[in-house]
Design a protein around this motif. Structure first.
Motif, PDB file in Angstrom:
ATOM      1  N   GLU A 171       0.930  -1.147  -0.024  1.00 50.18           N
ATOM      2  CA  GLU A 171       0.090  -0.001   0.046  1.00 50.18           C
ATOM      3  C   GLU A 171       0.713   1.407  -0.117  1.00 50.18           C
ATOM      4  OE1 GLU A 171      -3.329   0.252  -0.479  1.00 50.18           O
ATOM      5  OE2 GLU A 171      -2.928  -2.105  -0.843  1.00 50.18           O
ATOM      6  N   VAL A 172       1.758   1.462   0.450  1.00 47.86           N
ATOM      7  CA  VAL A 172       2.863   2.413   0.582  1.00 47.86           C
ATOM      8  C   VAL A 172       3.373   2.714  -0.784  1.00 47.86           C
ATOM      9  CG1 VAL A 172       5.203   3.111   1.333  1.00 47.86           C
ATOM     10  CG2 VAL A 172       3.585   2.479   2.986  1.00 47.86           C
ATOM     11  N   LEU A 173       3.725   1.514  -1.215  1.00 43.15           N
ATOM     12  CA  LEU A 173       4.388   1.801  -2.537  1.00 43.15           C
ATOM     13  C   LEU A 173       3.376   2.321  -3.815  1.00 43.15           C
ATOM     14  CD1 LEU A 173       6.788  -1.180  -3.084  1.00 43.15           C
ATOM     15  CD2 LEU A 173       7.385   1.111  -2.829  1.00 43.15           C
ATOM     16  N   ALA A 174       1.904   1.638  -3.439  1.00 46.40           N
ATOM     17  CA  ALA A 174       0.911   2.205  -4.384  1.00 46.40           C
ATOM     18  C   ALA A 174       0.744   3.628  -3.952  1.00 46.40           C
ATOM     19  CB  ALA A 174      -0.389   1.410  -4.070  1.00 46.40           C
ATOM     20  N   ALA A 175       0.712   4.126  -2.712  1.00 47.52           N
ATOM     21  CA  ALA A 175       0.398   5.444  -2.563  1.00 47.52           C
ATOM     22  C   ALA A 175       1.647   6.355  -2.981  1.00 47.52           C
ATOM     23  CB  ALA A 175       0.575   5.536  -0.881  1.00 47.52           C
ATOM     24  N   ALA A 176       2.839   5.820  -2.880  1.00 44.66           N
ATOM     25  CA  ALA A 176       4.207   6.441  -3.500  1.00 44.66           C
ATOM     26  C   ALA A 176       3.868   6.584  -4.806  1.00 44.66           C
ATOM     27  CB  ALA A 176       5.185   5.774  -3.215  1.00 44.66           C
ATOM     28  N   GLY A 177       3.226   5.758  -5.842  1.00 43.00           N
ATOM     29  CA  GLY A 177       2.928   5.827  -7.040  1.00 43.00           C
ATOM     30  C   GLY A 177       1.789   6.856  -7.445  1.00 43.00           C
ATOM     31  N   GLN A 219       2.207  10.841  -9.426  1.00 44.80           N
ATOM     32  CA  GLN A 219       1.311  10.998 -10.277  1.00 44.80           C
ATOM     33  C   GLN A 219       0.339  12.485 -10.188  1.00 44.80           C
ATOM     34  OE1 GLN A 219      -1.668   8.115 -11.036  1.00 44.80           O
ATOM     35  NE2 GLN A 219      -3.058   9.245 -12.533  1.00 44.80           N
ATOM     36  N   HIS A 220       0.215  12.576  -8.840  1.00 40.74           N
ATOM     37  CA  HIS A 220      -0.738  13.608  -8.749  1.00 40.74           C
ATOM     38  C   HIS A 220      -0.097  14.972  -8.021  1.00 40.74           C
ATOM     39  CE1 HIS A 220      -4.424  11.579  -9.561  1.00 40.74           C
ATOM     40  NE2 HIS A 220      -4.073  10.524  -8.970  1.00 40.74           N
ATOM     41  N   LEU A 221       1.160  14.545  -7.294  1.00 43.67           N
ATOM     42  CA  LEU A 221       1.840  15.602  -6.498  1.00 43.67           C
ATOM     43  C   LEU A 221       3.391  15.232  -6.884  1.00 43.67           C
ATOM     44  CD1 LEU A 221      -0.175  15.546  -3.270  1.00 43.67           C
ATOM     45  CD2 LEU A 221      -0.159  17.478  -5.040  1.00 43.67           C
ATOM     46  N   PRO A 222       3.866  15.483  -8.113  1.00 48.11           N
ATOM     47  CA  PRO A 222       5.362  15.370  -8.475  1.00 48.11           C
ATOM     48  C   PRO A 222       6.188  16.153  -7.906  1.00 48.11           C
ATOM     49  CG  PRO A 222       4.122  16.247 -10.165  1.00 48.11           C
ATOM     50  CD  PRO A 222       3.107  15.915  -9.383  1.00 48.11           C
ATOM     51  N   TRP A 267      -3.307  -3.270 -10.012  1.00 45.11           N
ATOM     52  CA  TRP A 267      -2.173  -2.439  -9.857  1.00 45.11           C
ATOM     53  C   TRP A 267      -0.892  -3.180  -9.738  1.00 45.11           C
ATOM     54  CZ3 TRP A 267       1.576  -2.075  -6.288  1.00 45.11           C
ATOM     55  CH2 TRP A 267       2.671  -0.942  -6.213  1.00 45.11           C
ATOM     56  N   ARG A 268       0.265  -2.244 -10.437  1.00 42.54           N
ATOM     57  CA  ARG A 268       1.418  -2.914 -10.367  1.00 42.54           C
ATOM     58  C   ARG A 268       2.505  -1.746 -10.260  1.00 42.54           C
ATOM     59  NH1 ARG A 268       2.671  -6.765 -14.804  1.00 42.54           N
ATOM     60  NH2 ARG A 268       4.642  -6.941 -13.987  1.00 42.54           N
ATOM     61  N   TRP A 269       3.595  -1.950  -9.744  1.00 41.24           N
ATOM     62  CA  TRP A 269       4.450  -0.920  -9.896  1.00 41.24           C
ATOM     63  C   TRP A 269       5.078  -0.635 -11.042  1.00 41.24           C
ATOM     64  CZ3 TRP A 269       6.025   2.933  -6.551  1.00 41.24           C
ATOM     65  CH2 TRP A 269       7.201   3.448  -6.788  1.00 41.24           C
ATOM     66  N   THR A 270       5.073   0.736 -10.995  1.00 41.60           N
ATOM     67  CA  THR A 270       5.653   1.154 -12.624  1.00 41.60           C
ATOM     68  C   THR A 270       6.735   2.507 -12.281  1.00 41.60           C
ATOM     69  OG1 THR A 270       3.840   2.946 -12.849  1.00 41.60           O
ATOM     70  CG2 THR A 270       3.490   0.907 -13.880  1.00 41.60           C
ATOM     71  N   GLY A 271       7.093   2.687 -11.041  1.00 43.84           N
ATOM     72  CA  GLY A 271       8.015   3.706 -10.835  1.00 43.84           C
ATOM     73  C   GLY A 271       9.469   3.483 -11.406  1.00 43.84           C
ATOM     74  N   ASP A 281      -5.186   1.903   3.557  1.00 44.36           N
ATOM     75  CA  ASP A 281      -5.204   2.052   2.343  1.00 44.36           C
ATOM     76  C   ASP A 281      -4.244   2.946   1.441  1.00 44.36           C
ATOM     77  OD1 ASP A 281      -7.287   4.003   1.130  1.00 44.36           O
ATOM     78  OD2 ASP A 281      -7.783   3.174   3.201  1.00 44.36           O
ATOM     79  N   ARG A 282      -4.149   2.917   0.230  1.00 38.94           N
ATOM     80  CA  ARG A 282      -3.064   3.861  -0.430  1.00 38.94           C
ATOM     81  C   ARG A 282      -3.760   5.233  -0.486  1.00 38.94           C
ATOM     82  NH1 ARG A 282      -3.439  -0.130  -5.536  1.00 38.94           N
ATOM     83  NH2 ARG A 282      -3.157  -1.587  -3.737  1.00 38.94           N
ATOM     84  N   TYR A 283      -5.066   5.197  -0.622  1.00 39.94           N
ATOM     85  CA  TYR A 283      -5.797   6.479  -0.726  1.00 39.94           C
ATOM     86  C   TYR A 283      -5.821   7.089   0.630  1.00 39.94           C
ATOM     87  CZ  TYR A 283      -7.169   3.936  -4.974  1.00 39.94           C
ATOM     88  OH  TYR A 283      -7.075   3.315  -6.294  1.00 39.94           O
ATOM     89  N   ARG A 284      -5.786   6.586   1.570  1.00 43.10           N
ATOM     90  CA  ARG A 284      -5.989   7.114   3.009  1.00 43.10           C
ATOM     91  C   ARG A 284      -4.723   7.634   3.208  1.00 43.10           C
ATOM     92  NH1 ARG A 284      -8.989   9.724   6.383  1.00 43.10           N
ATOM     93  NH2 ARG A 284      -7.110  10.957   6.003  1.00 43.10           N
ATOM     94  N   LEU A 285      -3.747   6.950   2.689  1.00 38.66           N
ATOM     95  CA  LEU A 285      -2.113   7.223   3.333  1.00 38.66           C
ATOM     96  C   LEU A 285      -1.846   8.693   2.296  1.00 38.66           C
ATOM     97  CD1 LEU A 285      -0.391   3.922   2.816  1.00 38.66           C
ATOM     98  CD2 LEU A 285      -0.888   5.308   4.950  1.00 38.66           C
ATOM     99  N   VAL A 286      -2.279   8.528   0.992  1.00 35.09           N
ATOM    100  CA  VAL A 286      -2.112   9.934   0.126  1.00 35.09           C
ATOM    101  C   VAL A 286      -2.936  10.961   1.021  1.00 35.09           C
ATOM    102  CG1 VAL A 286      -2.619  11.185  -2.012  1.00 35.09           C
ATOM    103  CG2 VAL A 286      -1.740   8.897  -1.963  1.00 35.09           C
ATOM    104  N   MET A 287      -4.144  10.867   1.553  1.00 35.01           N
ATOM    105  CA  MET A 287      -4.835  11.921   2.312  1.00 35.01           C
ATOM    106  C   MET A 287      -4.018  12.335   3.520  1.00 35.01           C
ATOM    107  SD  MET A 287      -8.453  10.028   1.787  1.00 35.01           S
ATOM    108  CE  MET A 287      -9.514  11.116   2.922  1.00 35.01           C
TER     109      MET A 287
END
Length: 799
Positions: free
Chosen positions: A644-650, A654-657, A795-799, A745-751
Motif C-alpha cells: 500500500e505504501v508503494l501504491a501511495a508513492a505511485g 502522479q498527482h503531486l510530483p 495495480w503494479r509498480w511502474t516507478g 489503504d493507499r488512498y488514505r495514506l495519500v490523504m
C-alpha cells in the motif's frame, strides 16, 4: 490394582534399605531448604535464629518427587540408561535441588555449594531467599529443562525431548493438579506421534497426592475403575503404586519401574528389528506404560498441627508448620520432624552423604542432574543450511513479478529437512496448517509424524515423519520447546491470530532463556522460531475471528535480549530472515510473512543487505533527489503495508510530483527502539537520518498502530509520527476492503500526506478529494461485485 507383572520383580532387603536411605536424605534436604538458615546437621538443639524469617516453599509434592528420583536413579544405574526427568508439579524445587546436591552435580556447577556441611548450609540458605534460587525447578537447577511454576506443559516438554533421541528415557512426573489443565489433557495423545524406531521413550508418572493448594484433585477422586479406563483410553498401560508404608511403596515402585522400562525396551526392540529388516511390526503396537503413584500429600511430614490434620491434606501443600520462630512448641515439632529422618545415619560428621545414601546414584553423565540432554547446547550442532541462491526468486526490477513467499520458503525448508535426514535434529511443527501455509514442499523430504491407523485416502502420513501437526497449539509449542532445550532445531508455523493460544507458554520460555543466558554453565540452544502467516490482512475470507496481529505486541513486552520480530516484505527477504533466525541462539524470533502472491521487491543481494540493516531507504521507490530534504517519509513494515505504501508513492508521483517522498521499509521492528533499550535498536542519530527529525512520517504498519508509537516514543520526531495499522475493524470481505476498513489503504495514506505536509492542505485539496472519492466508490463496488476495484486488483509498480 498392581499389574501382575510387577510381582515378578523382587527388591532385596539391602537394596530396599539403600533406597530408603537416599529417599530419607532427599526428604531431609527438602525440608531443610524450606526452614533452615543454620544448624544444617542439627548438631545442637534447634533455635529460633536457625529458622528463616520468611518461610517459603512447597513441601507437599516433595516426598513424592523424591521417591521418583530415588527409583529412577536405581533403574538408570542398574541398566546404564540415558535418562532425563521432567518435573511437572508446581514449585517442586526443594526435591530436585536436594537430589542434584546428593548426586554431586549441583556442586560441580556451583563449587561454592560443596557436598558437605558448609555446602548444605548454603543450599538451605539460598532457597527462596533474596539473592538465592527460586522455589520451583528453574534454569538454575542442574538437570532441568522445565520450569514448574506454570502448570500444564510437562508432558509435552517430555515428548519433545524424546523426539529423535532414540536412546533417551524421559520420565515425566505429572502432578494431579497439573493433570486438570487443558494442555496436559491433550498431551496424553503425544504417544501417537512417538516413533519407537528413531525416538526415545516417555514414561509418565501420574502423582496422585490428592490435593492442590486448597482443593481436592479431580483425578485423585475418580473411582479406580474410571481412572484406569481413562488412562487406557488415552492409549497407556498404567502400573499402580500406592500406600503410605515406605517399605511397601519402595517395593511396588521398584517393580513398576522395572516393568515399565522392560516394556519400553521390548516395544522399541520389536520396532527397530522390523525396521532393520525393511518392514514394520505386525499387529497393533502395545500401549506405552505409565505409572500411577498414589501417596499422601506431605508424606513423612507433620501428621497434624494444633489438632488439625496436615499430612495427607491440602494443609501440607506449602509450609506445613508456620510461626516456628515465635512458637516454642512448633519449633520443637519442626525439630522432631527433621530428626525423624535420622540425619546422623545419612551424613557423616563433615556433612557428606554416607555410601549407603549414594548406592543407587548413577555416575557421570548418567546422573539426572548431570545429563547433557538437560543442557542442550552441549549437544547442539549447526544446521546444514543450503545456499539461498538455490531458492531465491529472480528480481530484474522491483514489482515485476509475484510469488507466494512461504511457498518459496517451503523449498528452502525441504532442503534443510533433507540435509538432516540422517542426523534427525530438525522438525517443523504446526496445528494442521503446513500445506495451508504453503510449506507443503516439506513433504518431498519427510512425512508427517503419525503412529496410529491410516486410511487409503490419507496423504503424507508416515511413522518416521518429522513434520508434526496436531490441532493444539499448546502441544506444538511444548514439543518444540522440549526439542530445542535438548539440543535440536525447529520451526513453529501457525496462523497469526491463533498463536495467541500459547501466549503464556512463550512467556515462560522467554523467561527461561533470559535466566539461562546469565548462567555460564548453560550452553546456548537453538532459538524458538515462529513463522506466522495466514495473517490479518489476508484473512478476509475467514473473517473477524481470524484477524489478530497482536502476538508481536505481546512478545515485544518481554526481555529485549531474547526477543526479535521480523516482517519481511517479500519472498527473498523472507529467505534471508529465515536463514538468520535458524542460525541464531537463545532467542525467540517471530517472523510474520504472507502466503498469498505478493510482488517481489528486492533481489537476493539487496534482500540480504536490507535484512542486515533491519530498516532502510528504498531509493527507487521515493522521489527525493538528494538536493533537498524529503517533504514526507512514507514508512512501512509488513508485506501488505509495503504494497500500500508503494501504491501511495505511485499516486503521489502522479498527482503531486513536486512533493519529495522518501520510502523507508522496516524489517526488524526492534530497530525502532533506542539502542539503550534493545541490542538491535538504532542510536538517535541513525534514526533521525532515516526518518528525519522534523518531517511528517506516515507509517503503514502490519499490526496495531500504537505499538510503533510505543517503540519510538523517545525519538525527537515522534510528534510528527502518524501510524496506520489494524484497528479491530474486520469482517469477511475482500482483501482491499480490509485495508480500507482500517484506514491503511493507499488512498488514505495519500490523504494523510496532504493533511500533514505543510502547505499541501490548500493547494492539494482536489487531490485529497479525489482520493476520498475512490474510497467511496470502492465501498459501493465491493458490495455490488464482491471483488476489489479493477485499478486496485490490477495495480503494479511502474516507478
Amino acid at each position: 490394582m498392581a499389574d501382575p507383572a510387577q510381582r515378578l520383580h523382587v527388591l532385596p532387603d539391602d537394596e530396599l534399605a539403600a533406597l530408603d536411605a537416599h529417599w530419607r536424605a532427599a526428604n531431609y534436604l527438602s525440608a531443610g531448604q524450606i526452614y533452615l538458615l543454620d544448624n544444617p546437621l542439627l548438631t545442637r538443639p534447634l533455635r529460633p535464629e536457625d529458622v528463616k524469617p520468611r518461610l517459603l516453599g512447597h513441601w507437599g509434592t516433595s516426598p513424592g518427587l523424591n521417591l521418583v528420583h530415588t527409583h529412577l536413579n536405581r533403574v538408570v544405574k542398574a541398566r546404564n540408561l540415558e535418562a532425563l526427568c521432567v518435573w511437572g508439579p508446581g514449585h517442586g524445587g526443594p526435591a530436585v535441588l536436594a537430589n542434584s546436591w546428593l548426586d554431586g552435580s549441583y556442586s560441580e556447577v556451583y563449587p561454592d555449594v560443596p557436598r558437605d556441611a558448609h555446602g548444605m548450609a548454603r543450599l538451605f540458605r539460598q532457597f527462596s531467599f533474596p539473592g538465592g534460587v527460586p522455589s520451583h525447578v528453574a534454569p538454575e537447577t542442574p538437570g532441568s529443562v522445565h520450569e514448574g511454576g506454570e502448570l500444564g506443559y510437562s508432558l509435552a516438554h517430555a515428548y519433545g525431548a524424546a523426539l529423535d533421541n532414540p536412546s533417551l528415557l524421559v520420565t515425566c512426573v505429572v502432578g494431579d493438579g497439573e493433570a486438570e489443565t487443558g494442555p496436559l489433557a491433550a498431551s496424553w495423545h503425544s504417544h501417537a506421534f512417538l516413533d519407537p524406531v528413531h525416538d526415545g521413550a516417555v514414561l509418565p508418572v501420574l502423582h496422585l497426592n490428592g490435593y492442590k493448594i486448597a482443593n481436592p484433585a479431580l483425578l485423585a477422586r475418580l473411582p479406580a475403575g474410571r481412572l484406569d479406563a481413562l488412562l487406557r483410553g488415552y492409549g497407556h498401560a498404567p502400573l499402580y503404586v500406592s500406600g503410605d508404608d515406605p517399605r511397601q511403596v519402595h517395593r511396588e515402585m521398584a517393580a513398576a519401574m522395572d516393568t515399565a522400562v522392560e516394556t519400553i525396551a521390548a516395544i522399541q526392540r520389536t520396532a527397530r528389528e522390523a525396521a532393520a529388516a525393511g518392514g514394520t511390526p505386525e499387529g497393533e503396537r502395545p500401549p506405552w506404560p505409565m505409572i500411577v503413584l498414589r501417596t499422601p500429600k506431605g508424606w513423612t511430614g507433620p501428621a497434624d498441627v494444633d489438632g488439625k490434620p496436615v499430612e495427607g491434606t491440602w494443609r501440607a501443600h506449602q509450609v506445613p508448620l508456620s510461626g516456628v520462630r515465635e512458637d516454642a512448641g512448633r519449633l520443637r515439632q519442626l525439630e522432631e520432624w527433621l530428626r525423624s529422618y535420622r540425619p546422623d545415619e545419612l551424613f557423616d560428621a563433615e556433612g557428606r552423604p554416607v555410601p549407603a545414601v549414594l548406592a543407587c546414584v548413577p555416575e557421570g553423565g548418567r546422573r539426572l542432574g548431570a545429563t547433557p540432554h538437560a543442557n542442550g547446547g552441549l549437544l547442539l550442532r549447526s544446521l546444514p543450511l543450503p545456499p539461498l541462491e538455490r531458492h531465491a526468486v529472480a528480481v530484474d526490477k522491483p514489482g515485476a513479478a509475484r510469488h507466494e513467499p512461504t511457498a518459496v520458503l517451503g523449498g528452502f525448508l525441504e532442503e534443510v529437512m533433507a540435509a538432516t535426514a540422517d542426523r534427525r535434529d530438525f522438525r517443523v511443527v504446526g496445528p494442521d496448517e503446513t500445506a495451508s501455509n504453503r510449506l507443503q514442499a516439506l513433504y518431498g523430504a519427510t512425512d508427517k509424524a503419525w503412529q496410529i491407523a491410516t486410511l487409503p485416502t490419507d496423504e503424507h502420513l508416515g511413522p518416521h515423519g518429522r513434520v508434526m501437526e496436531v490441532l493444539s497449539e499448546h502441544l506444538c509449542q511444548g514439543w518444540l520447546e522440549g526439542y530445542l532445550l535438548t539440543g535440536r532445531h525447529g520451526l513453529f508455523s501457525c496462523y497469526e491470530a491463533f498463536v495467541h493460544i500459547v501466549d503464556s507458554m512463550v512467556n515462560q520460555h522467554i523467561k527461561w532463556l533470559k535466566v539461562s543466558r546469565g548462567l555460564p554453565w548453560r550452553r546456548p540452544v537453538a532459538s524458538l522460531n515462529y513463522l506466522l502467516t495466514s495473517h490479518v490482512w489476508r484473512q478476509d475470507h475467514n473473517g473477524f475471528s481470524h484477524q489478530d496481529p497482536g502476538f508481536v505486541d505481546h512478545v515485544l513486552n518481554k526481555s529485549p535480549e531474547v526477543v526479535r520480530v521480523y516482517l519481511p516484505p517479500d519472498a527473498n527477504t523472507l529467505l534471508a530472515v529465515t536463514d538468520h533466525v535458524l542460525r541464531s541462539r537463545d532467542h525467540v524470533n517471530v517472523v510474520v510473512a504472507g502466503k498469498q502472491p505478493c510482488y517481489d521487491w528486492l533481489d537476493l543481494d539487496a534482500a540480504r543487505a536490507h535484512c542486515a540493516r533491519g530498516a532502510g531507504i528504498w531509493e527507487w521507490a521515493g522521489t527525493e533527489d538528494g538536493s533537498r530534504d524529503p517533504d514526507v517519509v512514507l514508512a512501512c513494515a509488513g508485506d501488505v503495508p509495503t504494497h500500500e505504501v508503494l501504491a501511495a508513492a505511485g499516486l503521489l508521483r502522479q498527482h503531486l510530483p513536486d512533493v519529495a517522498v522518501r520510502v523507508v521499509n522496516v524489517v526488524d521492528m526492534t530497530r525502532l527502539m533506542p539502542y539503550e533499550e534493545h541490542p538491535h535498536g538504532m542510536p538517535d542519530h541513525a534514526y533521525d537520518a532515516l526518518f528525519t527529525r522534523d518531517k511528517p512520517v506516515i507509517f503503514a504498519y502490519h499490526g496495531y498502530p500504537w505499538l510503533v508509537h510505543r517503540l519510538a516514543y523517545r525519538r525527537a520526531g515522534h510528534s510528527n509520527l502518524h501510524v496506520r495499522g489494524y484497528k479491530e475493524s474486520g469482517s469477511t470481505t475482500t482483501p482491499f476492503d480490509m485495508v480500507v476498513r482500517n484506514d491503511l489503504d493507499r488512498y488514505r495514506l495519500v490523504m494523510d500526506v496532504v493533511d500533514r505536509v505543510p502547505g499541501l492542505a490548500v493547494r492539494a485539496a482536489a487531490v485529497r478529494q479525489a482520493m476520498a472519492d475512490v474510497r467511496t466508490r470502492h465501498h459501493a463496488w465491493v458490495r455490488e461485485h464482491g471483488v476489489d476495484l479493477p485499478e486496485v486488483a490490477e495495480w503494479r509498480w511502474t516507478g
